[in-house]
Design an enzyme around this catalytic site. Sequence first.
Site, short mmCIF file in Angstrom:
data_model
loop_
_atom_site.label_atom_id
_atom_site.label_comp_id
_atom_site.label_asym_id
_atom_site.label_seq_id
_atom_site.Cartn_x
_atom_site.Cartn_y
_atom_site.Cartn_z
N SER A 192 1.04 -1.16 0.01
CA SER A 192 0.08 -0.01 0.02
C SER A 192 0.84 1.08 0.00
O SER A 192 1.80 1.59 -0.91
CB SER A 192 -0.90 -0.13 1.35
N GLU A 308 -9.27 -5.56 -4.01
CA GLU A 308 -8.72 -4.64 -3.07
C GLU A 308 -9.82 -3.69 -2.54
O GLU A 308 -9.99 -3.36 -1.26
CB GLU A 308 -7.73 -3.76 -3.92
N HIS A 379 -7.94 -5.72 0.21
CA HIS A 379 -6.61 -4.87 0.56
C HIS A 379 -6.26 -5.41 1.83
O HIS A 379 -6.71 -5.28 2.66
CB HIS A 379 -6.90 -3.59 0.45
#
Length: 441
Positions: A192, A308, A379
């Site tokens: 990320s 995600e 995610h």
Amino acid sequence: MSSADHAPPTWRTPAGVIVGRRDGRVVRATGIRYARAARFERPVPEPGSPTPIDATEPGPACPQARSPLLEGLLANPLGDLPHDEDCLRLSVTAPAGAQPGDRLPVIFWIHGGAYIWGAGDAPVFDPVALVGEQRVIVVNVTYRLGIFGYLRTRLSPANLGLLDQLEALRWVKENIHGFGGDPDNITASGQSAGADAVAHLMIADGAEGLFRRAVLASPPFGVLPNRTRMTAAMAKAADRIPADLDAADLVAAQRRVHASVQRFGLKAAMAFGVQYAHDPLPHERDRDEAWRAVARRVDVLLGWTAREGSLFTVEALARLTRTPALGPLTQRAAVEWVSRVIYSAPGRAFGVRHRAAGGRGYRYVLDFGGPGNPYRAAHMIDGALMFWRPDVWADSPLLAGLSRQQIDEAGHHLRAIWGDFARTGTVAPVHRAGIIRLDPL
């Protein structure tokens, strides 16, 4: 077991004699200071210590606000870490028995958290499974976040957190041999915001030669372009903040600065971040050419999860998903849109450019999760596999509906891919199937 086996591990390095601790199949040196920095000032490298360095306690986290999203997914994501502006520390985890001269591959880990949350020594980023299985050395770094490290104001230059990471990489390059690591085989990795940081370290002034490979897990490239107006608005809001606030009040002020730019939409989801045309980064118009220029020097493992966006949309759309006709369709469309716009489409473009410029590497999609789990393949689920610790991750809603055996097998598979890539820049064919769809760039 000899008396030497009971003694704490020590490492002789240019930084000094470092005293750590044993932890089963790994040894740890934690909370090592790599630099110092006064508030809003550039980091200054830590000089060598004439006395032994006690590296038995975790480093503190940069001051930060709580994250309701993460606390809903993890019982205690930061553990018992104290918060302190004096947070420029790193921790080394190595296989038990590693010796200088072993030249083990080194994975330098930059945590995610939208540049406003997290710490290198947070339990959710414990690399014990990766180190123990793959016989690699992992370095976790803590750096300045949010208003402390990622906003140019009248008081502060831009990119202080990125400059912190550069100093940590320099420390690793100079000292990791003493732990049995190979200073010529360092893989910078992150997830990320951490992946975003690694991508920008690739083109940062002064970073050449500090690492030869990069793992970019779920980089949010879709929120990078055209942020100048937003960061200017944030700087204007921050310029009203008194310089002498204590850390807790500065974190509160940071929340107000963040709230002031919500009109900028998706970009505001990661409002704090790197700023182009400020040391050590090029102008935004020169960014893509800079990535082309380094492509042949840095191998890349680049990927994202299959869904995600589910991490960010499940709670936001909870009411709609209870509507029989509209809910599931809306949820699916939102997940697909967020996943594509922020992650997969710009990620593919990054990979295509890297390959066209002569770079090597792989692109993957991670598709893993419990059947019917709204967070399936969300995610951050890769973090649960890479840094698996049952006491930290087992009860997370991210993993609901999965057996311990399924988690163990998937985690071993992902960690083997990272281990292969860190060793050689390639991935053995046996690891190219299953939960990860992985292909050359």
